[in-house]
Design a protein around this motif. Structure first.
Motif, PDB file in Angstrom:
ATOM      1  N   ALA A 134       0.712  -1.369  -0.041  1.00 31.17           N
ATOM      2  CA  ALA A 134       0.051   0.060  -0.153  1.00 31.17           C
ATOM      3  C   ALA A 134       0.789   1.235  -0.017  1.00 31.17           C
ATOM      4  CB  ALA A 134      -0.987  -0.073   1.374  1.00 31.17           C
ATOM      5  N   HIS A 135       0.443   2.296  -1.056  1.00 36.82           N
ATOM      6  CA  HIS A 135       1.301   3.554  -0.852  1.00 36.82           C
ATOM      7  C   HIS A 135       0.492   4.794  -1.192  1.00 36.82           C
ATOM      8  CE1 HIS A 135       1.377   1.599  -4.856  1.00 36.82           C
ATOM      9  NE2 HIS A 135       0.944   2.703  -5.365  1.00 36.82           N
ATOM     10  N   THR A 136      -0.820   4.712  -1.154  1.00 36.02           N
ATOM     11  CA  THR A 136      -1.783   5.822  -1.026  1.00 36.02           C
ATOM     12  C   THR A 136      -2.383   5.763   0.006  1.00 36.02           C
ATOM     13  OG1 THR A 136      -3.464   4.642  -2.195  1.00 36.02           O
ATOM     14  CG2 THR A 136      -1.693   5.700  -3.790  1.00 36.02           C
ATOM     15  N   THR A 137      -3.032   6.817   0.478  1.00 35.00           N
ATOM     16  CA  THR A 137      -4.027   6.788   1.698  1.00 35.00           C
ATOM     17  C   THR A 137      -4.987   5.929   1.649  1.00 35.00           C
ATOM     18  OG1 THR A 137      -5.061   8.774   0.915  1.00 35.00           O
ATOM     19  CG2 THR A 137      -3.295   9.305   2.184  1.00 35.00           C
ATOM     20  N   SER A 138      -5.717   5.795   0.543  1.00 33.92           N
ATOM     21  CA  SER A 138      -6.962   4.849   0.574  1.00 33.92           C
ATOM     22  C   SER A 138      -6.450   3.507   0.598  1.00 33.92           C
ATOM     23  CB  SER A 138      -7.689   5.139  -0.699  1.00 33.92           C
ATOM     24  OG  SER A 138      -6.822   5.221  -2.020  1.00 33.92           O
ATOM     25  N   SER A 139      -5.454   2.988   0.003  1.00 35.07           N
ATOM     26  CA  SER A 139      -4.941   1.818   0.102  1.00 35.07           C
ATOM     27  C   SER A 139      -4.169   1.380   1.288  1.00 35.07           C
ATOM     28  CB  SER A 139      -3.837   1.481  -0.996  1.00 35.07           C
ATOM     29  OG  SER A 139      -2.746   2.250  -1.050  1.00 35.07           O
ATOM     30  N   MET A 140      -3.815   2.395   1.845  1.00 34.55           N
ATOM     31  CA  MET A 140      -3.136   2.235   3.349  1.00 34.55           C
ATOM     32  C   MET A 140      -4.282   2.163   4.228  1.00 34.55           C
ATOM     33  SD  MET A 140      -0.763   1.847   5.170  1.00 34.55           S
ATOM     34  CE  MET A 140       1.154   2.493   3.960  1.00 34.55           C
ATOM     35  N   GLN A 141      -5.537   2.631   4.070  1.00 35.85           N
ATOM     36  CA  GLN A 141      -6.542   2.438   4.930  1.00 35.85           C
ATOM     37  C   GLN A 141      -7.192   1.069   4.956  1.00 35.85           C
ATOM     38  OE1 GLN A 141      -9.062   5.408   3.432  1.00 35.85           O
ATOM     39  NE2 GLN A 141      -8.864   6.894   5.118  1.00 35.85           N
ATOM     40  N   ALA A 142      -7.177   0.437   3.679  1.00 37.57           N
ATOM     41  CA  ALA A 142      -7.615  -1.063   3.569  1.00 37.57           C
ATOM     42  C   ALA A 142      -6.392  -1.932   4.110  1.00 37.57           C
ATOM     43  CB  ALA A 142      -7.459  -1.243   2.126  1.00 37.57           C
ATOM     44  N   CYS A 143      -5.004  -1.505   3.869  1.00 40.20           N
ATOM     45  CA  CYS A 143      -4.239  -2.290   4.668  1.00 40.20           C
ATOM     46  C   CYS A 143      -4.216  -2.389   5.948  1.00 40.20           C
ATOM     47  CB  CYS A 143      -2.547  -1.794   4.192  1.00 40.20           C
ATOM     48  SG  CYS A 143      -1.253  -2.499   5.126  1.00 40.20           S
ATOM     49  N   VAL A 144      -4.351  -1.068   6.538  1.00 40.02           N
ATOM     50  CA  VAL A 144      -4.610  -1.172   8.141  1.00 40.02           C
ATOM     51  C   VAL A 144      -5.760  -2.008   8.520  1.00 40.02           C
ATOM     52  CG1 VAL A 144      -5.071   0.248   9.951  1.00 40.02           C
ATOM     53  CG2 VAL A 144      -3.490   0.884   8.328  1.00 40.02           C
ATOM     54  N   ARG A 145      -6.742  -2.092   7.830  1.00 37.91           N
ATOM     55  CA  ARG A 145      -7.976  -2.625   8.050  1.00 37.91           C
ATOM     56  C   ARG A 145      -7.735  -4.270   8.146  1.00 37.91           C
ATOM     57  NH1 ARG A 145     -10.749   1.000   4.588  1.00 37.91           N
ATOM     58  NH2 ARG A 145     -12.040   2.326   5.696  1.00 37.91           N
ATOM     59  N   ARG A 180       4.675  10.597  -2.693  1.00 40.97           N
ATOM     60  CA  ARG A 180       3.744  10.170  -1.690  1.00 40.97           C
ATOM     61  C   ARG A 180       4.041  11.121  -0.230  1.00 40.97           C
ATOM     62  NH1 ARG A 180       5.166   5.797  -5.536  1.00 40.97           N
ATOM     63  NH2 ARG A 180       3.284   5.666  -6.503  1.00 40.97           N
ATOM     64  N   ASP A 181       2.857  11.265   0.102  1.00 45.17           N
ATOM     65  CA  ASP A 181       2.703  11.830   1.405  1.00 45.17           C
ATOM     66  C   ASP A 181       2.968  10.904   2.603  1.00 45.17           C
ATOM     67  OD1 ASP A 181       2.200  13.273   3.729  1.00 45.17           O
ATOM     68  OD2 ASP A 181       0.299  14.403   2.865  1.00 45.17           O
ATOM     69  N   SER A 182       4.200  10.633   3.225  1.00 36.16           N
ATOM     70  CA  SER A 182       4.697   9.661   3.996  1.00 36.16           C
ATOM     71  C   SER A 182       4.078  10.126   5.373  1.00 36.16           C
ATOM     72  CB  SER A 182       6.052   9.616   4.246  1.00 36.16           C
ATOM     73  OG  SER A 182       6.738  10.606   4.288  1.00 36.16           O
ATOM     74  N   ALA A 183       3.941  11.270   5.575  1.00 33.11           N
ATOM     75  CA  ALA A 183       3.358  11.742   6.923  1.00 33.11           C
ATOM     76  C   ALA A 183       1.932  11.349   7.149  1.00 33.11           C
ATOM     77  CB  ALA A 183       3.312  13.219   7.272  1.00 33.11           C
ATOM     78  N   ALA A 184       1.083  11.386   6.064  1.00 31.01           N
ATOM     79  CA  ALA A 184      -0.285  11.074   6.021  1.00 31.01           C
ATOM     80  C   ALA A 184      -0.263   9.495   6.139  1.00 31.01           C
ATOM     81  CB  ALA A 184      -0.990  11.592   4.812  1.00 31.01           C
ATOM     82  N   LEU A 185       0.647   8.929   5.523  1.00 28.07           N
ATOM     83  CA  LEU A 185       0.426   7.245   5.602  1.00 28.07           C
ATOM     84  C   LEU A 185       0.848   6.924   6.933  1.00 28.07           C
ATOM     85  CD1 LEU A 185       2.238   6.275   2.355  1.00 28.07           C
ATOM     86  CD2 LEU A 185      -0.180   6.531   2.683  1.00 28.07           C
ATOM     87  N   LEU A 186       1.819   7.426   7.394  1.00 25.30           N
ATOM     88  CA  LEU A 186       2.551   6.872   9.048  1.00 25.30           C
ATOM     89  C   LEU A 186       1.239   7.374   9.991  1.00 25.30           C
ATOM     90  CD1 LEU A 186       5.871   8.248   8.822  1.00 25.30           C
ATOM     91  CD2 LEU A 186       5.026   5.957   8.729  1.00 25.30           C
ATOM     92  N   LYS A 187       0.575   8.521   9.727  1.00 24.26           N
ATOM     93  CA  LYS A 187      -0.753   8.720  10.538  1.00 24.26           C
ATOM     94  C   LYS A 187      -1.675   7.730  10.528  1.00 24.26           C
ATOM     95  CE  LYS A 187      -3.698  12.629  12.068  1.00 24.26           C
ATOM     96  NZ  LYS A 187      -4.305  13.927  11.878  1.00 24.26           N
ATOM     97  N   LEU A 188      -1.963   7.251   9.406  1.00 24.09           N
ATOM     98  CA  LEU A 188      -2.796   6.098   9.412  1.00 24.09           C
ATOM     99  C   LEU A 188      -2.377   4.854  10.027  1.00 24.09           C
ATOM    100  CD1 LEU A 188      -3.975   6.624   5.591  1.00 24.09           C
ATOM    101  CD2 LEU A 188      -5.317   7.048   7.593  1.00 24.09           C
TER     102      LEU A 188
END
Length: 540
Positions: free
Chosen positions: A332-343, A372-380
């Motif tokens: 996962a490397h976008t905010t939406s795909s990271m949300q799916a990854c975390v779920r 990519r916005d790494s800060a946003a990904l890490l926050k998720l």
């Protein structure tokens, strides 16, 4: 493979030149990719019975589902995807398997010499860049190997992607859209949707999944302008009604959307080619006025069910259980795909058995590249309650002669290490700020409620903000595994690797833990480097 690596070094320049030419003159006339000089005509590609898939999230998984479904019908399949995880030949597959080193070498040099003979030295791009060369090579391989069909995953966008040289695909598909590659595709969903809709062809059926209203309207308008019949896929649940639940070979709730699209695309392909066993229609659902027509609701055939069940796609919601370690791999490397990854990660942790005694440790291994916005990904990733966060470049080993398939020749080690340090700083700041509402909790719901995606009970730990940066993936894995992964047994760590208080204390925690859960995410290239070391057979 050395020739392919030399093409990789000039890739960014060639990419920029190509995109500038393509944006000025839409279509393929500005493209330095020339099928004619590669020993085949563009019209020859019609023989490949192509399925063309684009999107932001899940296009590779959708292609994998589609290819596996059609292979279940006894068809010889070609599959072109990107990027690769371990070896470049993974991008070109026959019947689900990467082509052999011998086949890759034969077709690579045959194409390379052909292009060398016909290149125009006065041109600004004398040889196709890395991705375009591999695209040409995939077409060349599929034609020579006489596949029954080819599944093509778009590289970036759609309208100006070099896979879009094809004129008459059998069917097209668009997966979930999101924000990515903004420098090339635009910074809004509408602009990105316009690029993705560029794969539509007049009279060629196309399918998409549910999208936000604005980008969906763009797709609809793009399709109407060229008389492309575009259909909206019903959810997978609609295809399961009246039958058994469908089992997917890929984990994660988000894969159900990809599977629903794959079923529609595969069924359409079968129908277009005259196959009778393509799924019995159920009662159709009317489309609402002004909306896209709904794709048919049908009963997936046993062969379709088999294909979904046996689909494999490494590096996407992949689990590896090795002794006390469980590896969770997702690129996962976008905010939406990271949300799916975390779920997926949290649900997987909730399902796993708790050890009878001893502690559990959660480790994040992360990297992010490009714009990519790494800060946003890490926050998720924060609510996953990691004990340690590890950052390293997408470099498998520091000194290696056989690692070039995974190297990025356009950046220096200093540059990528500075980015890793920036990731570490973002992570530390997030903990200092103590960002507390959990973005994964449902408002107004008790934490132990049935719909909660909370992790399994995790005792308070003292390492919540502990983080480390390593210079390569191998060093990171040596520290994480502490020699406890039965298959990953590298040489002794270099002197000074543990010369850090966090590394020293954390090593003792990892050595004594009853279970270690490691999430590897943020970059498919990082996941590929981890797989290269954990699964040496992938490099053979």
């Amino acid at each position: 493979m050395r020739g392919a690596r030399s093409l990789a070094t000039c890739w960014p320049v060639a990419e920029t030149l190509w995109w500038e030419a393509a944006m000025e003159e839409p279509g393929l006339s500005g493209c330095p990719l020339s099928a004619k000089t590669a020993s085949f005509q563009v019209e020859d590609l019609d023989q490949l019975n192509i399925i063309h898939i684009t999107g932001t999230k899940g296009k590779g998984s959708t292609c994998a589902f589609t290819e596996r479904i059609l292979r279940s019908y006894g068809l010889k399949t070609g599959f072109f995807s990107s990027p690769h995880l371990v070896q470049v030949r993974e991008r070109i597959r026959i019947n689900g398997q990467p082509i052999s080193s011998e086949l890759f070498t034969k077709h690579f040099w045959r194409l390379y010499h052909r292009l060398e003979e016909t290149k125009d030295d006065s041109s600004c791009v004398s040889m196709p860049g890395y991705f375009r060369f591999l695209t040409l090579m995939a077409f060349h391989v599929f034609l020579q190997e006489k596949v029954d069909l080819a599944v093509l995953e778009v590289g970036i966008g759609g309208a100006y992607d070099c896979t879009n040289i094809i004129r008459k695909p059998v069917v097209c598909g668009i997966t979930s859209l999101g924000i990515d590659h903004t420098g090339l595709l635009g910074d809004t969903m509408e602009k990105i949707a316009w690029q993705k809709g560029g794969i539509f062809k007049s009279g060629v059926p196309a399918f998409t999944v549910l999208q936000p209203d604005e980008p969906l309207a763009v797709l609809r308008d793009r399709a109407q302008q060229i008389s492309c019949p575009l259909y909206l896929c019903p959810p997978l649940q609609a295809l399961e009604e009246g039958g058994p639940p469908l089992t997917l070979g890929l984990e994660g709730e988000h894969q159900r959307s990809n599977a629903a699209l794959a079923l529609q695309v595969a069924r359409c392909w079968l129908q277009q080619k005259g196959y009778q066993d393509a799924g019995e229609l159920k009662a159709s659902r009317p489309s609402l006025p002004g909306q896209l027509p709904l794709a048919p609701v049908f009963q997936p055939t046993p062969r379709m069910q088999q294909g979904l069940r046996h689909t494999e796609w490494p590096g996407r919601t992949q689990l590896l259980r090795r002794g006390p370690l469980t590896w969770y791999l997702d690129g996962a490397h976008t905010t939406s795909s990271m949300q799916a990854c975390v779920r997926w990660f949290r649900q997987a942790l909730h399902r796993c058995e708790r050890p009878d005694s001893g502690s559990e440790v959660r480790v994040l291994l992360f990297n992010s590249t490009g714009d990519r916005d790494s800060a946003a990904l890490l926050k998720l990733l924060q609510p996953c309650q990691f004990d340690y966060a590890i950052f390293c470049p997408n470099l498998a080993e520091m000194a290696s002669t056989d690692n070039a398939d995974q190297q990025n020749f356009t950046v220096t080690l200093d540059q990528v290490l500075l980015r890793c340090l920036a990731h570490q700083q973002h992570w530390s700041r997030l903990h200092e700020e103590q960002v507390s509402p959990d973005p994964w909790s449902t408002p107004g719901q008790e934490q132990d409620g049935p719909a909660s995606l909370l992790l399994a009970p995790h005792p308070p730990h003292t390492h919540s903000a502990s983080s480390l940066v390593f210079s390569c993936i191998s060093h990171a894995l040596q520290w994480i595994t502490q020699g406890r992964d039965p298959l990953f047994q590298p040489p002794s760590p270099p002197r000074g690797l543990l010369a850090h208080p966090v590394a020293d204390s954390g090593a003792m925690v990892l050595q004594e833990a009853a279970a270690i859960h490691v999430l590897v995410t943020g970059s498919l290239h990082l996941v590929g480097g981890v797989l290269k070391l954990l699964e040496p057979s992938l490099s053979q």
